[in-house]
Design a protein around this motif. Structure first.
Motif, PDB file in Angstrom:
ATOM      1  N   HIS A 506     -29.175  -1.718  -0.235  1.00 47.72           N
ATOM      2  CA  HIS A 506     -29.986  -2.131   0.905  1.00 47.72           C
ATOM      3  C   HIS A 506     -31.323  -2.724   0.447  1.00 47.72           C
ATOM      4  N   ALA A 507     -31.628  -3.894   0.992  1.00 47.84           N
ATOM      5  CA  ALA A 507     -32.907  -4.573   0.757  1.00 47.84           C
ATOM      6  C   ALA A 507     -33.112  -4.983  -0.696  1.00 47.84           C
ATOM      7  N   ARG A 508     -32.035  -5.044  -1.467  1.00 50.23           N
ATOM      8  CA  ARG A 508     -32.132  -5.480  -2.853  1.00 50.23           C
ATOM      9  C   ARG A 508     -31.263  -6.718  -3.064  1.00 50.23           C
ATOM     10  N   PRO A 509     -31.523  -7.475  -4.131  1.00 54.53           N
ATOM     11  CA  PRO A 509     -30.761  -8.709  -4.343  1.00 54.53           C
ATOM     12  C   PRO A 509     -29.324  -8.443  -4.765  1.00 54.53           C
ATOM     13  N   TRP A 510     -28.524  -9.489  -4.637  1.00 50.88           N
ATOM     14  CA  TRP A 510     -27.125  -9.401  -5.034  1.00 50.88           C
ATOM     15  C   TRP A 510     -26.990  -9.196  -6.543  1.00 50.88           C
ATOM     16  N   GLU A 511     -25.966  -8.421  -6.914  1.00 47.91           N
ATOM     17  CA  GLU A 511     -25.525  -8.289  -8.297  1.00 47.91           C
ATOM     18  C   GLU A 511     -24.088  -8.811  -8.353  1.00 47.91           C
ATOM     19  N   LEU A 512     -23.691  -9.352  -9.488  1.00 56.02           N
ATOM     20  CA  LEU A 512     -22.350  -9.915  -9.635  1.00 56.02           C
ATOM     21  C   LEU A 512     -21.682  -9.336 -10.877  1.00 56.02           C
ATOM     22  N   LYS A 522     -22.255  -2.599 -15.242  1.00 54.74           N
ATOM     23  CA  LYS A 522     -23.448  -2.515 -16.093  1.00 54.74           C
ATOM     24  C   LYS A 522     -23.988  -3.881 -16.498  1.00 54.74           C
ATOM     25  N   ASN A 523     -23.162  -4.937 -16.413  1.00 51.58           N
ATOM     26  CA  ASN A 523     -23.560  -6.255 -16.894  1.00 51.58           C
ATOM     27  C   ASN A 523     -23.620  -7.233 -15.717  1.00 51.58           C
ATOM     28  N   ASP A 524     -24.776  -7.332 -15.091  1.00 53.05           N
ATOM     29  CA  ASP A 524     -24.982  -8.174 -13.915  1.00 53.05           C
ATOM     30  C   ASP A 524     -24.975  -9.650 -14.328  1.00 53.05           C
ATOM     31  N   LEU A 525     -24.054 -10.426 -13.745  1.00 57.73           N
ATOM     32  CA  LEU A 525     -23.891 -11.837 -14.089  1.00 57.73           C
ATOM     33  C   LEU A 525     -24.488 -12.773 -13.047  1.00 57.73           C
ATOM     34  N   SER A 526     -25.251 -12.234 -12.112  1.00 56.23           N
ATOM     35  CA  SER A 526     -25.725 -13.059 -10.995  1.00 56.23           C
ATOM     36  C   SER A 526     -26.614 -14.206 -11.439  1.00 56.23           C
ATOM     37  N   LYS A 527     -27.356 -14.041 -12.511  1.00 57.75           N
ATOM     38  CA  LYS A 527     -28.269 -15.097 -12.961  1.00 57.75           C
ATOM     39  C   LYS A 527     -27.511 -16.247 -13.618  1.00 57.75           C
ATOM     40  N   ILE A 528     -26.458 -15.937 -14.362  1.00 56.13           N
ATOM     41  CA  ILE A 528     -25.742 -16.993 -15.064  1.00 56.13           C
ATOM     42  C   ILE A 528     -24.558 -17.542 -14.271  1.00 56.13           C
ATOM     43  N   ALA A 531     -23.753 -20.130  -8.876  1.00 51.78           N
ATOM     44  CA  ALA A 531     -22.869 -20.798  -7.921  1.00 51.78           C
ATOM     45  C   ALA A 531     -21.874 -19.819  -7.315  1.00 51.78           C
ATOM     46  N   LYS A 532     -21.366 -18.910  -8.143  1.00 48.59           N
ATOM     47  CA  LYS A 532     -20.434 -17.893  -7.640  1.00 48.59           C
ATOM     48  C   LYS A 532     -21.136 -16.975  -6.648  1.00 48.59           C
ATOM     49  N   VAL A 533     -22.384 -16.633  -6.919  1.00 45.86           N
ATOM     50  CA  VAL A 533     -23.158 -15.802  -5.982  1.00 45.86           C
ATOM     51  C   VAL A 533     -23.311 -16.515  -4.649  1.00 45.86           C
ATOM     52  N   ARG A 534     -23.648 -17.805  -4.675  1.00 46.44           N
ATOM     53  CA  ARG A 534     -23.808 -18.551  -3.420  1.00 46.44           C
ATOM     54  C   ARG A 534     -22.492 -18.605  -2.650  1.00 46.44           C
ATOM     55  N   GLU A 535     -21.422 -18.873  -3.350  1.00 49.61           N
ATOM     56  CA  GLU A 535     -20.107 -18.956  -2.706  1.00 49.61           C
ATOM     57  C   GLU A 535     -19.715 -17.629  -2.055  1.00 49.61           C
ATOM     58  N   MET A 536     -19.843 -16.538  -2.787  1.00 49.58           N
ATOM     59  CA  MET A 536     -19.396 -15.248  -2.271  1.00 49.58           C
ATOM     60  C   MET A 536     -20.354 -14.692  -1.224  1.00 49.58           C
ATOM     61  N   SER A 537     -21.631 -14.961  -1.367  1.00 47.52           N
ATOM     62  CA  SER A 537     -22.573 -14.489  -0.343  1.00 47.52           C
ATOM     63  C   SER A 537     -22.343 -15.211   0.970  1.00 47.52           C
ATOM     64  N   ALA A 538     -21.950 -16.484   0.920  1.00 46.09           N
ATOM     65  CA  ALA A 538     -21.607 -17.206   2.141  1.00 46.09           C
ATOM     66  C   ALA A 538     -20.363 -16.603   2.795  1.00 46.09           C
ATOM     67  N   MET A 539     -19.400 -16.212   1.969  1.00 43.86           N
ATOM     68  CA  MET A 539     -18.220 -15.537   2.513  1.00 43.86           C
ATOM     69  C   MET A 539     -18.612 -14.238   3.188  1.00 43.86           C
ATOM     70  N   TYR A 540     -19.492 -13.484   2.531  1.00 44.73           N
ATOM     71  CA  TYR A 540     -19.934 -12.224   3.120  1.00 44.73           C
ATOM     72  C   TYR A 540     -20.632 -12.465   4.454  1.00 44.73           C
ATOM     73  N   ASP A 541     -21.526 -13.433   4.524  1.00 47.80           N
ATOM     74  CA  ASP A 541     -22.264 -13.704   5.766  1.00 47.80           C
ATOM     75  C   ASP A 541     -21.314 -14.084   6.893  1.00 47.80           C
ATOM     76  N   ALA A 542     -20.303 -14.884   6.595  1.00 44.23           N
ATOM     77  CA  ALA A 542     -19.331 -15.282   7.613  1.00 44.23           C
ATOM     78  C   ALA A 542     -18.544 -14.069   8.100  1.00 44.23           C
TER      79      ALA A 542
END
Length: 573
Positions: A506-512, A522-528, A531-542
């Motif tokens: 809650h209230a924290r950024p996405w981890e991938l 243990k190995n958050d890939l959201s920074k690298i 594009a995958k974060v944007r794609e999946m976060s859009a799916m979540y919002d929908a």
């Protein structure tokens, strides 16, 4: 009617009757068993040291899923399992309160149907024993529209609410009537213990069904409160685990990691999620050891009861054609219930004699009982040894971390430790697999669809369309075709697509995370992988928009302003 017409009519009746009988013979009995607040690695067949021979036998004779999911909390899981929908779609996006939004009413809504309601027109009789927890109306004279009998079940024995004493359970209900366990003419054990009462009534329902409705298939929904707090267990069960946990958290986690990896349940090379708690710094080791001994005893007693259910299915000749599922409602629970000093509660050993007036046998118990019926005050605090009826505590974050080996986080959160559950499936007449693993992801929303598929029932067109998929293919090792699996609870949120999981507190950024290589997250890939974060976060919002998910807190005026807090005192059930 001439002779030719008569014989034609007779032949048609015979064919129709025979077809119905064949269909009835093919319909399996369905038993869904669920435990409460247990972690992924607690069972023997999932890497644990707790003795669960009956569940282990089902696993040996069936299949185990290694990536099966729940919703991270008690009542959202029950709403999802019963309806085949995400919990917000069923009206229970949080707990048993009305937050003023369609996804958060604290009641199953009018647009969903339970498994029992859907199976009824297909000829099934349905029975429920245990914890209900999908209605906010739990008073004797209140609205019963979401009690079990009004939701398709023919019989019910259990608790309408979410937690209570195992010796004197809150909101104990037989069919449509709240009762006291000590004024119940239909059930009089020498020692009342709720886990036994659930098992005994499940057995009774099977026997009564065989006596009165032998030609019909049955659906049995058994929902234990073990091993939810309070840590209550019978002395003979606790004795079996004396000394088992003397070496502390880390030693047990390592043992479970090694055993689970040997069983093929996870990859030992991925290691463990971070350790919670330093055993050397535990001040009262006697109490801390006792917490896990009692927890293990609670699980052991549940397994004994499941053995009784299996035995009764065999006695009645139903076992071979019964599809049995076992799963858990969320991960291990780090809530600090009763572990700290509390106003109005005694800390330390039991008093020598009662200090409060006796409570009559017919009085209905309170949610958090202030005393036992025989006049002893209920104790909470850092020096209380759990187990007896006059204690009311949880086992704490350190042991919850052990239960969830090897995963991260706990009940409330949607990281793997909060949402990963065993799923054991067993059906001798239905599939030949023996002791096999199923490693593709699935979710408890799939159980309704599976029941509809195997029963031949028709899901009503006027109800909210099912979200789940039948596990028929998955049981034989085939992947389930779907876009994604989604989660939200208290602002904790996630979406899984294939091996990719996008998750946030809650209230924290996405981890991938790539779960094929890093299920311990243990190995958050959201920074690298932006594009995958944007794609999946859009799916979540929908998904959130269509599934009635509101930004958390859903109603800021209720005080539910944070996600579950493992250290700060989340105490909801």
């Amino acid at each position: 009617m001439n002779r030719f017409s008569y014989f034609f009519w007779l032949a048609a009746v015979y064919v129709a009757t025979t077809t119905l009988n064949i269909h009835a013979a093919e319909q399996p009995n369905i038993v869904i068993i669920m435990s409460d607040d247990m972690g992924f690695s607690d069972l023997g067949c999932y890497g644990g040291e707790i003795q669960t021979p009956n569940l282990d036998s089902l696993a040996a004779g069936g299949v185990r899923f290694t990536q099966f999911y729940n919703t991270a909390r008690c009542c959202p899981t029950r709403a999802s399992l019963l309806t085949g929908l995400y919990p917000h779609q069923a009206g229970i996006g949080h707990m048993m309160e009305d937050l003023g939004k369609p996804g958060y009413t604290g009641n199953l809504n009018a647009n969903c149907r339970t498994i029992a309601q859907v199976l009824q027109p297909a000829g099934y009789r349905s029975y429920a024993a245990g914890k209900w927890h999908v209605t906010r109306n739990i008073t004797p004279d209140g609205n019963r529209s979401n009690w079990p009998l009004q939701r398709g079940f023919d019989r019910f024995y259990g608790m309408l609410s979410g937690a209570g004493s195992f010796y004197d359970p809150f909101t104990l209900c037989r069919d449509n009537r709240l009762i006291s366990p000590f004024a119940d003419p239909d059930y009089k054990p020498a020692t009342y213990y709720f886990t036994d009462a659930i098992s005994d009534h499940a057995v009774r329902f099977i026997g009564d069904h065989q006596r009165d409705h032998a030609q019909q298939p049955l659906f049995l929904y058994v929902t234990y409160t073990a091993a939810h707090w309070p840590m209550h267990a019978l002395p003979e069960d606790i004795a079996m685990y004396k000394g088992k946990y003397d070496h502390g958290y880390a030693a047990i986690r390592q043992e479970r990691l090694a055993k689970g990896a040997k069983l093929g349940l996870f990859d030992a090379d991925q290691g463990l999620a971070p350790q919670a708690g330093n055993w050397e710094q535990v001040k009262n080791k006697e109490r801390e050891i006792a917490c896990m001994e009692v927890y293990a005893a609670m699980v052991d007693r549940m397994d004994q009861g499941i053995g009784k259910i299996i035995a009764e299915l065999k006695r009645t000749g139903r076992f071979e054609n019964t599809l049995i599922f076992f799963l858990q409602d969320n991960g291990g629970c780090a809530e600090p219930m009763g572990r700290n000093l509390a106003a109005g509660r005694d800390d330390g050993p039991r008093q020598d004699k009662p200090t409060r007036p006796l409570i009559a046998a017919d009085v209905l118990p309170d949610r958090l009982v202030p005393q036992t019926r025989d006049g002893f005050p209920v104790r909470q605090g850092p020096n209380v040894i759990p187990g007896p009826a006059d204690t009311y505590i949880g086992y704490g974050e350190g042991w919850a971390n052990v239960s969830n080996t090897p995963f991260r986080e706990y009940k409330h959160w949607v990281h793997e430790g909060g949402i990963s559950t065993p799923l054991i499936a067993h059906w001798p007449q239905g599939f030949n697999a023996k002791g096999e693993l199923r490693k593709k992801p699935a979710h408890l929303i799939d159980l309704m669809a599976t029941c509809v598929d195997y029963s031949g029932a028709k899901y009503p067109s006027e109800a909210t369309p099912l979200e789940g998929r039948s596990l028929r293919g998955a049981l034989s090792g085939k992947p389930i075709e779907r876009e994604a699996i989604y989660w939200e609870h208290e602002g904790n949120r996630a979406v899984r697509v294939g091996d990719w999981k996008l998750v946030a507190m809650h209230a924290r950024p996405w981890e991938l995370y790539d779960l094929s290589k890093d299920r311990t997250e243990k190995n958050d890939l959201s920074k690298i992988e932006a594009a995958k974060v944007r794609e999946m976060s859009a799916m979540y919002d929908a998904w959130a928009a269509r599934a009635n998910v509101a930004p958390w807190p859903a109603n800021p005026n209720t005080g539910n302003k944070k996600g579950g807090n493992k250290k700060g005192g989340a105490k909801k059930q």
